[in-house]
Design a protein around this motif. Structure first.
Motif, mmCIF file in Angstrom:
data_model
loop_
_atom_site.group_PDB
_atom_site.id
_atom_site.type_symbol
_atom_site.label_atom_id
_atom_site.label_comp_id
_atom_site.label_asym_id
_atom_site.label_seq_id
_atom_site.Cartn_x
_atom_site.Cartn_y
_atom_site.Cartn_z
ATOM 1 N N ARG A 183 0.812 -1.197 0.020
ATOM 2 C CA ARG A 183 0.062 -0.044 -0.084
ATOM 3 C C ARG A 183 1.006 1.083 0.003
ATOM 4 N NH1 ARG A 183 -4.766 -1.980 -1.912
ATOM 5 N NH2 ARG A 183 -5.602 -3.485 -0.383
ATOM 6 N N LEU A 184 2.012 1.104 0.298
ATOM 7 C CA LEU A 184 2.999 2.215 -0.048
ATOM 8 C C LEU A 184 3.394 2.734 -1.143
ATOM 9 C CD1 LEU A 184 5.709 0.974 2.814
ATOM 10 C CD2 LEU A 184 3.930 2.562 2.946
ATOM 11 N N THR A 185 3.551 3.871 -1.483
ATOM 12 C CA THR A 185 3.787 4.390 -2.849
ATOM 13 C C THR A 185 5.282 4.379 -3.048
ATOM 14 O OG1 THR A 185 1.884 5.807 -2.904
ATOM 15 C CG2 THR A 185 3.526 6.377 -4.482
ATOM 16 N N PRO A 186 5.712 3.489 -4.042
ATOM 17 C CA PRO A 186 7.280 3.215 -4.214
ATOM 18 C C PRO A 186 7.829 4.550 -4.716
ATOM 19 C CG PRO A 186 5.842 1.591 -5.504
ATOM 20 C CD PRO A 186 5.006 2.648 -5.142
ATOM 21 N N PRO A 187 9.026 4.822 -4.238
ATOM 22 C CA PRO A 187 9.459 6.071 -4.631
ATOM 23 C C PRO A 187 10.290 5.935 -5.934
ATOM 24 C CG PRO A 187 10.881 5.164 -2.837
ATOM 25 C CD PRO A 187 9.542 4.297 -3.100
ATOM 26 N N ASP A 188 10.601 7.106 -6.536
ATOM 27 C CA ASP A 188 11.238 6.950 -7.756
ATOM 28 C C ASP A 188 12.828 6.608 -7.529
ATOM 29 O OD1 ASP A 188 12.462 7.370 -10.393
ATOM 30 O OD2 ASP A 188 11.948 9.468 -10.563
ATOM 31 N N LEU A 189 13.159 5.521 -7.838
ATOM 32 C CA LEU A 189 14.800 5.163 -7.590
ATOM 33 C C LEU A 189 15.501 6.039 -8.166
ATOM 34 C CD1 LEU A 189 14.429 1.186 -7.586
ATOM 35 C CD2 LEU A 189 14.453 2.913 -5.803
ATOM 36 N N THR A 190 15.367 6.715 -9.391
ATOM 37 C CA THR A 190 16.300 7.528 -9.963
ATOM 38 C C THR A 190 16.287 9.055 -9.431
ATOM 39 O OG1 THR A 190 14.644 8.566 -11.398
ATOM 40 C CG2 THR A 190 15.711 6.247 -12.062
ATOM 41 N N ASN A 191 15.612 9.311 -8.297
ATOM 42 C CA ASN A 191 15.605 10.740 -7.851
ATOM 43 C C ASN A 191 15.554 10.587 -6.505
ATOM 44 O OD1 ASN A 191 15.327 13.360 -7.940
ATOM 45 N ND2 ASN A 191 13.004 13.570 -7.533
ATOM 46 N N LEU A 192 16.385 9.421 -5.722
ATOM 47 C CA LEU A 192 16.410 9.281 -4.344
ATOM 48 C C LEU A 192 16.993 10.482 -3.284
ATOM 49 C CD1 LEU A 192 17.010 5.516 -4.039
ATOM 50 C CD2 LEU A 192 14.924 6.855 -3.383
ATOM 51 N N ASP A 193 17.848 11.039 -4.116
ATOM 52 C CA ASP A 193 18.746 11.998 -3.427
ATOM 53 C C ASP A 193 17.613 13.371 -3.010
ATOM 54 O OD1 ASP A 193 21.273 11.222 -3.240
ATOM 55 O OD2 ASP A 193 21.717 11.603 -5.242
ATOM 56 N N GLU A 194 16.688 13.499 -3.658
ATOM 57 C CA GLU A 194 15.624 14.584 -3.399
ATOM 58 C C GLU A 194 14.630 14.065 -2.377
ATOM 59 O OE1 GLU A 194 16.387 17.494 -4.601
ATOM 60 O OE2 GLU A 194 17.995 16.561 -5.600
ATOM 61 N N MET A 195 14.872 12.900 -2.000
ATOM 62 C CA MET A 195 13.556 12.278 -1.270
ATOM 63 C C MET A 195 14.344 11.674 0.057
ATOM 64 S SD MET A 195 12.003 10.272 -4.342
ATOM 65 C CE MET A 195 10.491 9.725 -3.435
ATOM 66 N N THR A 196 14.848 12.519 0.920
ATOM 67 C CA THR A 196 15.618 12.012 2.182
ATOM 68 C C THR A 196 14.486 11.542 3.521
ATOM 69 O OG1 THR A 196 15.776 14.184 3.171
ATOM 70 C CG2 THR A 196 17.536 13.345 1.779
ATOM 71 N N GLY A 197 13.179 11.899 2.919
ATOM 72 C CA GLY A 197 12.433 11.621 4.140
ATOM 73 C C GLY A 197 11.663 10.252 3.771
ATOM 74 N N VAL A 198 11.925 9.609 2.580
ATOM 75 C CA VAL A 198 11.418 8.355 2.222
ATOM 76 C C VAL A 198 11.977 7.267 3.048
ATOM 77 C CG1 VAL A 198 13.351 7.687 0.612
ATOM 78 C CG2 VAL A 198 10.884 6.726 0.260
ATOM 79 N N SER A 199 11.097 6.327 3.588
ATOM 80 C CA SER A 199 11.446 5.126 4.533
ATOM 81 C C SER A 199 12.250 4.045 3.676
ATOM 82 C CB SER A 199 10.532 4.583 5.027
ATOM 83 O OG SER A 199 9.514 3.956 4.166
ATOM 84 N N ALA A 200 12.736 3.095 4.474
ATOM 85 C CA ALA A 200 13.466 2.099 3.944
ATOM 86 C C ALA A 200 12.424 1.039 3.248
ATOM 87 C CB ALA A 200 14.598 1.496 4.896
ATOM 88 N N ASP A 201 11.296 0.849 4.241
ATOM 89 C CA ASP A 201 10.262 0.056 3.592
ATOM 90 C C ASP A 201 9.696 0.320 2.233
ATOM 91 O OD1 ASP A 201 10.533 -1.019 5.982
ATOM 92 O OD2 ASP A 201 8.562 -0.213 6.721
ATOM 93 N N ALA A 202 9.545 1.710 1.844
ATOM 94 C CA ALA A 202 9.106 1.991 0.412
ATOM 95 C C ALA A 202 10.239 1.813 -0.381
ATOM 96 C CB ALA A 202 8.779 3.620 0.747
#
Length: 463
Positions: A183-202
């Motif tokens: 149910r988690l929205t997967p982050p864009d793996l190509t833009n992780l540096d801009e998403m420091t709040g994303v969890s390890a689970d996602a």
């Protein structure tokens, strides 16, 4: 204008106009199509309604079709209450693009490779499905949700809420994901540096989905992600399960988890953020642990991952890699109980590594014999134990350990490669893609004050 289950569907402007008059609430139904990010994919939702026999099937369109945005997201605005469950499906056409989320590139049959972060076309056979309760206001579309819907369709009552929920849980179990991860929205793996709040689970969910595309690389058997997804889906549809280790023809669960572990490692070198790098290290560790569990299947029985969500979990370590068991403590390390590794023994060396300058305690070395080789031959599995004290005798809490650094190379005097682990709870690391020859490994500890230990005793493995 479409109508579904008593709900009128209108555009944003119509909704805003009518809301100003009637103050009728609107509900946003949203999600994302990520494998990597899928742009301009056509998304359709159909209500799941039970017939007179209690069999659920998609019977009524919940909203007009929409296209995914540049970030893979989609949304509908439904007037009134959003009730009931829906099956959501994405299909591709000539205008649909997907961002390559595999490091370093995505191979294409008959075409040039696409670099990580660049867009690539999708064939017209590509589709993704997901399902959920509209009151949750999000239904994501990924390879894993696609498998879950395929599994739920085997239920005696069709795509019922119970069957869908159970299938989502089962797929999470297959891939070693935490409960509710799909149910988690997967982050864009190509833009992780801009998403420091994303969890390890996602991040773990996103990498598990990326593994389907990663299998296409350097594998002539699979021309596209559609081929990989179709093979796994056909297994689930026919048997309610995925082959654990594979038969040389079909995609195996071990293939996907191994690819996920590799991508976790590769991505650590592709990001600049130390925070994201640490979370990727956690995800890599989880995938390595999951691979070990899968590899611990009793090969004398044809054991598969069952549709019920149960997995074979044998506690015996059957890997054949060099294992370095290190206690971490201070800048003046002491080494104890080293045993020689070879190709049939998982060697555990209990070493003290440092962080402030005091004597550390060490535990007894443990050696686990392995009857057969189950992990890839070009890998080394390292393990260690965090220390309880510093060299000066002071206690060392887990909260004071920031992480570890594994260094390795083809010479004991020149350990020129390294992997950072930014999580004190991690005690194992799979180092992969090792070339033939003898590889040497050591580890040091980092504490939360920035102190670094000197390196542990060097251990080695012959590849």
């Amino acid at each position: 204008m479409l109508s579904g289950c008593g709900l009128d569907i209108s555009g944003d402007e119509d909704t805003a106009t009518q809301s100003s008059v009637t103050a009728e609430p609107t509900v946003q139904i949203a999600g994302a199509a990520v494998k990597g990010v899928i742009q301009q994919g056509l998304v359709v939702a159909n209500r799941l309604i039970a017939d007179k026999d209690g069999i659920y099937a998609p019977q009524r369109q919940a909203a007009k079709p929409v296209l995914t945005a540049d970030d893979g997201s989609y949304e509908w605005q439904l007037r009134g209450k959003a009730e009931g469950w829906a099956l959501v499906e994405l299909t591709a056409d000539g205008g649909t693009r997907m961002i390559c989320d595999v490091v370093p590139q995505c191979d294409q049959a008959g075409g040039a490779a696409v670099a990580f972060g660049q867009s690539m076309p999708l064939d017209s056979h590509f589709s993704l499905r997901g399902a959920g309760d509209l009151r949750m206001e999000t239904v994501n579309l990924t390879p894993l949700t696609h498998l879950a819907v395929t599994l739920a369709e085997r239920s005696g009552d069709g795509l019922s809420p119970v069957a869908i929920s159970n299938a989502y849980t089962t797929v999470e179990t297959w891939f070693g994901l935490p409960a509710g991860a799909l149910r988690l929205t997967p982050p864009d793996l190509t833009n992780l540096d801009e998403m420091t709040g994303v969890s390890a689970d996602a991040i773990q969910v996103a990498i598990a989905n990326a593994a389907f595309l990663a299998l296409v690389n350097d594998n002539a058997q699979w021309d596209s992600i559609s081929d990989v997804l179709a093979d796994v889906s056909s297994q689930v549809s026919a048997n309610g399960q995925i082959s654990v280790m594979g038969d040389g023809t079909n995609v195996a669960l071990a293939d996907l988890v191994s690819a996920a572990a590799l991508q976790s490692s590769e991505l650590q070198n592709a990001v600049d953020s130390s925070v994201i790098s640490q979370r990727l290290a956690v995800v890599e560790h989880r995938n390595v642990q999951r691979f070990k569990t899968i590899a611990d299947v009793n090969e004398e029985s044809d054991t598969d991952v069952a549709g019920s969500g149960n997995t074979t979990d044998i506690s015996t370590d059957t890997s054949t890699d060099t294992s370095t068991d290190t206690s971490t403590g201070s800048t003046d390390e002491q080494v104890a109980g080293t045993t020689e590794p070879d190709t049939t023994t998982d060697t555990t060396t209990d070493e003290t590594v440092a962080d402030t300058g005091t004597d550390t305690e060490t535990s007894e070395p443990v050696t686990e014999t392995t009857p057969e080789e189950t992990a890839p031959a070009n890998t080394a599995l390292l393990s260690w134990t965090a220390p309880l004290t510093r060299e000066n005798g002071e206690s060392l809490a887990m909260g004071e350990i920031a992480g570890f650094e594994v260094v390795y190379g083809t010479s004991a005097e020149n350990l020129d490669q390294s992997l950072a682990i930014g999580d004190a709870s991690v005690d194992e690391l799979l180092v992969d893609e090792l070339t033939e020859g003898t590889w040497y490994f050591a580890i040091r500890t980092l504490d939360t004050d920035g102190n670094r230990s000197r390196l542990s005793e060097v251990v080695y493995k012959q590849i």
